[in-house]
Design a protein around this motif. Structure first.
Motif, PDB file in Angstrom:
ATOM      1  N   ALA A   5       0.835  -1.205   0.000  1.00 46.39           N
ATOM      2  CA  ALA A   5       0.000   0.000   0.000  1.00 46.39           C
ATOM      3  C   ALA A   5       0.871   1.257   0.000  1.00 46.39           C
ATOM      4  O   ALA A   5       0.611   2.199  -0.751  1.00 46.39           O
ATOM      5  CB  ALA A   5      -0.921  -0.010   1.220  1.00 46.39           C
ATOM      6  N   TYR A   6       1.916   1.271   0.819  1.00 50.96           N
ATOM      7  CA  TYR A   6       2.762   2.470   0.874  1.00 50.96           C
ATOM      8  C   TYR A   6       3.649   2.596  -0.358  1.00 50.96           C
ATOM      9  O   TYR A   6       3.990   3.707  -0.779  1.00 50.96           O
ATOM     10  CB  TYR A   6       3.576   2.492   2.159  1.00 50.96           C
ATOM     11  CG  TYR A   6       2.759   2.968   3.330  1.00 50.96           C
ATOM     12  CD1 TYR A   6       2.379   4.305   3.433  1.00 50.96           C
ATOM     13  CD2 TYR A   6       2.325   2.084   4.322  1.00 50.96           C
ATOM     14  CE1 TYR A   6       1.592   4.740   4.500  1.00 50.96           C
ATOM     15  CE2 TYR A   6       1.547   2.527   5.388  1.00 50.96           C
ATOM     16  CZ  TYR A   6       1.184   3.848   5.463  1.00 50.96           C
ATOM     17  OH  TYR A   6       0.412   4.288   6.501  1.00 50.96           O
ATOM     18  N   ALA A   7       4.026   1.484  -0.969  1.00 51.42           N
ATOM     19  CA  ALA A   7       4.770   1.556  -2.236  1.00 51.42           C
ATOM     20  C   ALA A   7       3.900   2.187  -3.319  1.00 51.42           C
ATOM     21  O   ALA A   7       4.377   2.999  -4.125  1.00 51.42           O
ATOM     22  CB  ALA A   7       5.222   0.156  -2.658  1.00 51.42           C
ATOM     23  N   ARG A   8       2.608   1.846  -3.331  1.00 52.79           N
ATOM     24  CA  ARG A   8       1.694   2.444  -4.319  1.00 52.79           C
ATOM     25  C   ARG A   8       1.509   3.939  -4.047  1.00 52.79           C
ATOM     26  O   ARG A   8       1.450   4.749  -4.977  1.00 52.79           O
ATOM     27  CB  ARG A   8       0.359   1.713  -4.303  1.00 52.79           C
ATOM     28  CG  ARG A   8       0.409   0.339  -4.965  1.00 52.79           C
ATOM     29  CD  ARG A   8      -0.973  -0.217  -5.199  1.00 52.79           C
ATOM     30  NE  ARG A   8      -1.612  -0.612  -3.949  1.00 52.79           N
ATOM     31  CZ  ARG A   8      -1.550  -1.821  -3.430  1.00 52.79           C
ATOM     32  NH1 ARG A   8      -0.859  -2.759  -4.045  1.00 52.79           N
ATOM     33  NH2 ARG A   8      -2.163  -2.107  -2.289  1.00 52.79           N
ATOM     34  N   ARG A   9       1.397   4.316  -2.764  1.00 50.85           N
ATOM     35  CA  ARG A   9       1.265   5.736  -2.449  1.00 50.85           C
ATOM     36  C   ARG A   9       2.523   6.507  -2.847  1.00 50.85           C
ATOM     37  O   ARG A   9       2.453   7.628  -3.367  1.00 50.85           O
ATOM     38  CB  ARG A   9       1.011   5.913  -0.949  1.00 50.85           C
ATOM     39  CG  ARG A   9      -0.337   5.378  -0.487  1.00 50.85           C
ATOM     40  CD  ARG A   9      -0.563   5.701   0.982  1.00 50.85           C
ATOM     41  NE  ARG A   9      -1.724   5.001   1.508  1.00 50.85           N
ATOM     42  CZ  ARG A   9      -2.162   5.118   2.755  1.00 50.85           C
ATOM     43  NH1 ARG A   9      -1.533   5.922   3.601  1.00 50.85           N
ATOM     44  NH2 ARG A   9      -3.211   4.448   3.175  1.00 50.85           N
ATOM     45  N   GLU A  10       3.653   5.897  -2.596  1.00 51.80           N
ATOM     46  CA  GLU A  10       4.914   6.531  -2.989  1.00 51.80           C
ATOM     47  C   GLU A  10       4.960   6.726  -4.496  1.00 51.80           C
ATOM     48  O   GLU A  10       5.382   7.786  -4.989  1.00 51.80           O
ATOM     49  CB  GLU A  10       6.084   5.669  -2.524  1.00 51.80           C
ATOM     50  CG  GLU A  10       7.446   6.235  -2.892  1.00 51.80           C
ATOM     51  CD  GLU A  10       8.582   5.252  -2.620  1.00 51.80           C
ATOM     52  OE1 GLU A  10       9.727   5.593  -2.954  1.00 51.80           O
ATOM     53  OE2 GLU A  10       8.315   4.159  -2.084  1.00 51.80           O
ATOM     54  N   LEU A  11       4.521   5.711  -5.246  1.00 51.04           N
ATOM     55  CA  LEU A  11       4.517   5.810  -6.703  1.00 51.04           C
ATOM     56  C   LEU A  11       3.578   6.919  -7.170  1.00 51.04           C
ATOM     57  O   LEU A  11       3.895   7.667  -8.101  1.00 51.04           O
ATOM     58  CB  LEU A  11       4.105   4.468  -7.314  1.00 51.04           C
ATOM     59  CG  LEU A  11       4.033   4.417  -8.844  1.00 51.04           C
ATOM     60  CD1 LEU A  11       5.387   4.745  -9.454  1.00 51.04           C
ATOM     61  CD2 LEU A  11       3.550   3.042  -9.308  1.00 51.04           C
ATOM     62  N   ASP A  12       2.428   7.053  -6.522  1.00 50.16           N
ATOM     63  CA  ASP A  12       1.481   8.108  -6.892  1.00 50.16           C
ATOM     64  C   ASP A  12       2.129   9.486  -6.720  1.00 50.16           C
ATOM     65  O   ASP A  12       2.018  10.357  -7.592  1.00 50.16           O
ATOM     66  CB  ASP A  12       0.224   7.998  -6.024  1.00 50.16           C
ATOM     67  CG  ASP A  12      -0.785   9.087  -6.348  1.00 50.16           C
ATOM     68  OD1 ASP A  12      -1.150   9.212  -7.524  1.00 50.16           O
ATOM     69  OD2 ASP A  12      -1.204   9.818  -5.411  1.00 50.16           O
ATOM     70  N   MET A  13       2.822   9.695  -5.606  1.00 51.88           N
ATOM     71  CA  MET A  13       3.492  10.980  -5.383  1.00 51.88           C
ATOM     72  C   MET A  13       4.602  11.196  -6.420  1.00 51.88           C
ATOM     73  O   MET A  13       4.763  12.301  -6.953  1.00 51.88           O
ATOM     74  CB  MET A  13       4.092  11.018  -3.977  1.00 51.88           C
ATOM     75  CG  MET A  13       3.095  11.007  -2.835  1.00 51.88           C
ATOM     76  SD  MET A  13       2.024  12.462  -2.753  1.00 51.88           S
ATOM     77  CE  MET A  13       0.491  11.746  -3.426  1.00 51.88           C
ATOM     78  N   ALA A  14       5.362  10.154  -6.712  1.00 53.58           N
ATOM     79  CA  ALA A  14       6.458  10.270  -7.676  1.00 53.58           C
ATOM     80  C   ALA A  14       5.940  10.628  -9.063  1.00 53.58           C
ATOM     81  O   ALA A  14       6.532  11.442  -9.784  1.00 53.58           O
ATOM     82  CB  ALA A  14       7.254   8.967  -7.719  1.00 53.58           C
ATOM     83  N   LEU A  15       4.818  10.012  -9.456  1.00 52.08           N
ATOM     84  CA  LEU A  15       4.223  10.314 -10.759  1.00 52.08           C
ATOM     85  C   LEU A  15       3.727  11.756 -10.804  1.00 52.08           C
ATOM     86  O   LEU A  15       3.844  12.427 -11.837  1.00 52.08           O
ATOM     87  CB  LEU A  15       3.079   9.343 -11.046  1.00 52.08           C
ATOM     88  CG  LEU A  15       3.500   7.884 -11.306  1.00 52.08           C
ATOM     89  CD1 LEU A  15       2.288   6.974 -11.369  1.00 52.08           C
ATOM     90  CD2 LEU A  15       4.303   7.789 -12.608  1.00 52.08           C
ATOM     91  N   ARG A  16       3.181  12.234  -9.701  1.00 54.06           N
ATOM     92  CA  ARG A  16       2.736  13.631  -9.658  1.00 54.06           C
ATOM     93  C   ARG A  16       3.935  14.574  -9.798  1.00 54.06           C
ATOM     94  O   ARG A  16       3.824  15.649 -10.395  1.00 54.06           O
ATOM     95  CB  ARG A  16       2.008  13.916  -8.346  1.00 54.06           C
ATOM     96  CG  ARG A  16       0.650  13.228  -8.236  1.00 54.06           C
ATOM     97  CD  ARG A  16       0.110  13.383  -6.819  1.00 54.06           C
ATOM     98  NE  ARG A  16      -1.099  12.598  -6.617  1.00 54.06           N
ATOM     99  CZ  ARG A  16      -2.337  13.107  -6.657  1.00 54.06           C
ATOM    100  NH1 ARG A  16      -2.505  14.392  -6.890  1.00 54.06           N
ATOM    101  NH2 ARG A  16      -3.390  12.335  -6.459  1.00 54.06           N
ATOM    102  N   MET A  17       5.083  14.188  -9.243  1.00 52.19           N
ATOM    103  CA  MET A  17       6.288  15.004  -9.333  1.00 52.19           C
ATOM    104  C   MET A  17       6.938  14.897 -10.717  1.00 52.19           C
ATOM    105  O   MET A  17       7.698  15.771 -11.113  1.00 52.19           O
ATOM    106  CB  MET A  17       7.306  14.551  -8.279  1.00 52.19           C
ATOM    107  CG  MET A  17       6.883  14.776  -6.845  1.00 52.19           C
ATOM    108  SD  MET A  17       7.834  13.699  -5.723  1.00 52.19           S
ATOM    109  CE  MET A  17       9.519  14.130  -6.161  1.00 52.19           C
ATOM    110  N   ALA A  18       6.658  13.803 -11.421  1.00 54.04           N
ATOM    111  CA  ALA A  18       7.298  13.522 -12.713  1.00 54.04           C
ATOM    112  C   ALA A  18       8.817  13.469 -12.556  1.00 54.04           C
ATOM    113  O   ALA A  18       9.561  13.910 -13.419  1.00 54.04           O
ATOM    114  CB  ALA A  18       6.891  14.550 -13.765  1.00 54.04           C
ATOM    115  N   ASP A  19       9.250  12.909 -11.427  1.00 51.64           N
ATOM    116  CA  ASP A  19      10.682  12.788 -11.124  1.00 51.64           C
ATOM    117  C   ASP A  19      11.110  11.353 -11.439  1.00 51.64           C
ATOM    118  O   ASP A  19      10.649  10.398 -10.801  1.00 51.64           O
ATOM    119  CB  ASP A  19      10.929  13.116  -9.649  1.00 51.64           C
ATOM    120  CG  ASP A  19      12.411  13.090  -9.281  1.00 51.64           C
ATOM    121  OD1 ASP A  19      13.092  12.133  -9.676  1.00 51.64           O
ATOM    122  OD2 ASP A  19      12.847  14.015  -8.579  1.00 51.64           O
TER     123      ASP A  19
END
Length: 523
Positions: free
Chosen positions: A88-102
């Motif tokens: 669950a936290y890996a998916r949340r981390e991925l969501d934030m990373a995608l929003r950052m486009a980093d």
């Protein structure tokens, strides 16, 4: 400071493993001591995670960078502690990373997602992550970390599927080792680890032991990595027919697992198997129960399956060791004779059937999955049947009391009216609604998947309900195939049931002979 303490601990426990005799008795006593107090480390890990959660709540929702970093920390806390939360936290981390486009943040999140699937034994999902991850814009460090996880992924798949580390998955693992060596410093932990894998097939067990021992003495690797290397070192000692080395390093691995607050473990389970094979029934029972508790808490199906193969053996031996009654001993003797005869027959049969083992493995896995689903359905419907019967008994009791009261008062006309007023139709409607609710709890996607078997435009029922036609096929999905049984359960005529089935098959986009098979495949 933390690495210093771990290194000092290893020096006290493990230095003799490199240059002299191993004190297995001492380390086993140390493991027993830590097992008794393991809840202390688990509680500390839970407290550390809860502290991170509280800090996360204070981060603004639009601060994607800080939230991604904090979700990564939470994943790190959960990755060997609780599988579902780690994912669950890996998916949340991925969501934030995608929003950052980093690119680096995305690859780090993908690496965390990959690790969570590997730890849970979900190799199909893990391979999908490897295929979907774009590494072209990531830094060398992030790419190297991702490739490093790929070494473990395909090594684990090879061990699960083949067991000899000579198949295509082993080759992929070695290829990723080469990739790591082209990016990471060969003197780093990752570089030295990958260096072993590139030449693993060509090394003797003694050479492997020397190389893994060298990595284990490094001070810059985490306790979790030290636990993994210790376990692999133990496996090589076992393959080199050195039981003392095997026990020592498996015990060391188990100690490091517990001290790290890890619940995704293998060392203590393998120690339990060793203990039962060497007559230490008490420790075997203790260790296997710790392993089972960890597997249930972490929620790793493949670990539970591995434990389930050992637990019956340990339970049987433990029972036999405390049972001294002559009758039981006689029965056990007879059983041993039967088993011996069966073993002789099994050996003869195994020689003839060895070529079919791999094919049957897939069939058994499918059967286990179907059995698990069947058990889940049975559990839900036992509860459903209990509630329906209880409700019916209460209604019968109420009617019985009313009839008794009015008969006693000679209110015959009023009794007739009361019986005529009994709303059996409403009761059946209530029972059907409850059937819908229970069935949709088991198969929430049934209406949509059922509708997909028909041309576009097939209407879906209101949420939480089934249509009369769907109820017929819901019962078929549950294994009720007899038309008369379906008709009795739903209060339809057999002609009505047959008509519904015929119409549905004619409307379907599938051939008639494949329609019910498609219904049974809905999960």
């Amino acid at each position: 400071m933390k690495n210093f303490l771990v290194t000092a601990f290893l020096a006290l426990l493990g230095a003799s493993g490199v240059s002299g005799a191993l004190n297995t008795d001492s380390i086993i006593r140390e493991l027993d001591h830590i097992v008794e107090r393991r809840d202390t480390w688990y509680a500390h890990q839970a407290w550390r995670i809860d502290s991170l959660k509280k800090l996360t709540a204070a981060i603004p929702s639009d601060d994607y960078s800080r939230r991604a970093d904090r979700y990564h920390e939470l994943f790190t806390g959960y990755k060997a502690f609780q599988s579902d939360s780690a994912q669950a936290y890996a998916r949340r981390e991925l969501d934030m990373a995608l929003r950052m486009a980093d690119a680096d943040a995305i690859v780090r999140a993908r690496s965390d997602e990959l690790f969570s699937y590997i730890a849970a034994g979900n190799f199909t999902a893990a391979v999908d992550v490897v295929r979907q991850t774009d590494l072209s814009r990531a830094s060398d460090r992030r790419r190297g970390e991702f490739y490093f996880l790929c070494i473990r992924l395909f090594s684990d798949i090879s061990c699960f599927v083949d067991g000899t580390f000579t198949d295509a998955n082993a080759a992929r693992s070695r290829a990723y080792s080469d990739s790591v060596l082209t990016i990471m410093d060969p003197a780093s932990y990752e570089g030295r680890y990958a260096g072993i894998y590139t030449t693993l097939a060509d090394l003797t067990y003694s050479e492997r032991i020397a190389m893994f021992s060298g990595i284990l003495r490094e001070s810059d690797i985490s306790p979790g990595e030290q636990a993994m290397i210790s376990s692999m070192l133990a496996d090589n000692y076992r393959d080199n027919h050195d039981d003392e080395g095997f026990v020592y390093y498996k015990a060391l691995s188990a100690i490091l697992d517990i001290r790290s607050g890890k619940r995704e473990t293998t060392a203590i389970r393998e120690l339990a198997k060793y203990m039962i094979e060497h007559g230490d029934h008490s420790r075997a029972f203790t260790y296997i129960n710790v392993a089972l508790d960890d597997a249930n808490f972490f929620n790793a199906p493949h670990r539970k399956a591995e434990i389930s193969n050992i637990l019956p053996l340990i339970e049987a031996v433990r029972y036999n060791s405390v049972e001294s009654d002559r009758t039981v001993l006689a029965r056990l003797l007879a059983l041993m004779l039967v088993l011996s005869a069966g073993l002789v027959w099994a050996i003869v049969y195994a020689r003839k059937a060895n070529h079919a083992v791999r094919r049957r493995k897939k069939e058994l896995e499918a059967a286990v999955e179907k059995l698990n689903e069947s058990n889940r359905i049975k559990e839900e419907y036992i509860g459903y049947g209990f509630r329906v019967n209880t409700h019916a008994m209460h209604k019968i009791e109420d009617i019985h009391k009313m009839v008794h009261r009015k008969l006693k008062a000679r209110m015959y006309d009023d009794l007739d009216r009361s019986l005529n007023d009994a709303d059996l139709r409403a009761e059946r409607a209530r029972a059907l609604r409850e059937f819908d609710a229970i069935f949709l709890k088991l198969f929430p996607g049934f209406p949509a998947k059922y509708a997909a078997l028909f041309p576009e435009g097939e209407a879906l029922p209101p949420e939480g309900e089934l249509t009369p036609e769907m109820r017929i096929f819901a019962l078929i999905r549950l294994g009720v195939s007899d038309i008369e049984s379906i008709a009795r359960l739903l209060d339809y005529s057999t002609n009505t049931v047959s008509t519904y089935k015929t119409r549905a098959k004619k409307r379907s986009i599938l051939p008639n002979d494949r329609f019910e098979a498609a219904i049974l495949a809905i999960s």
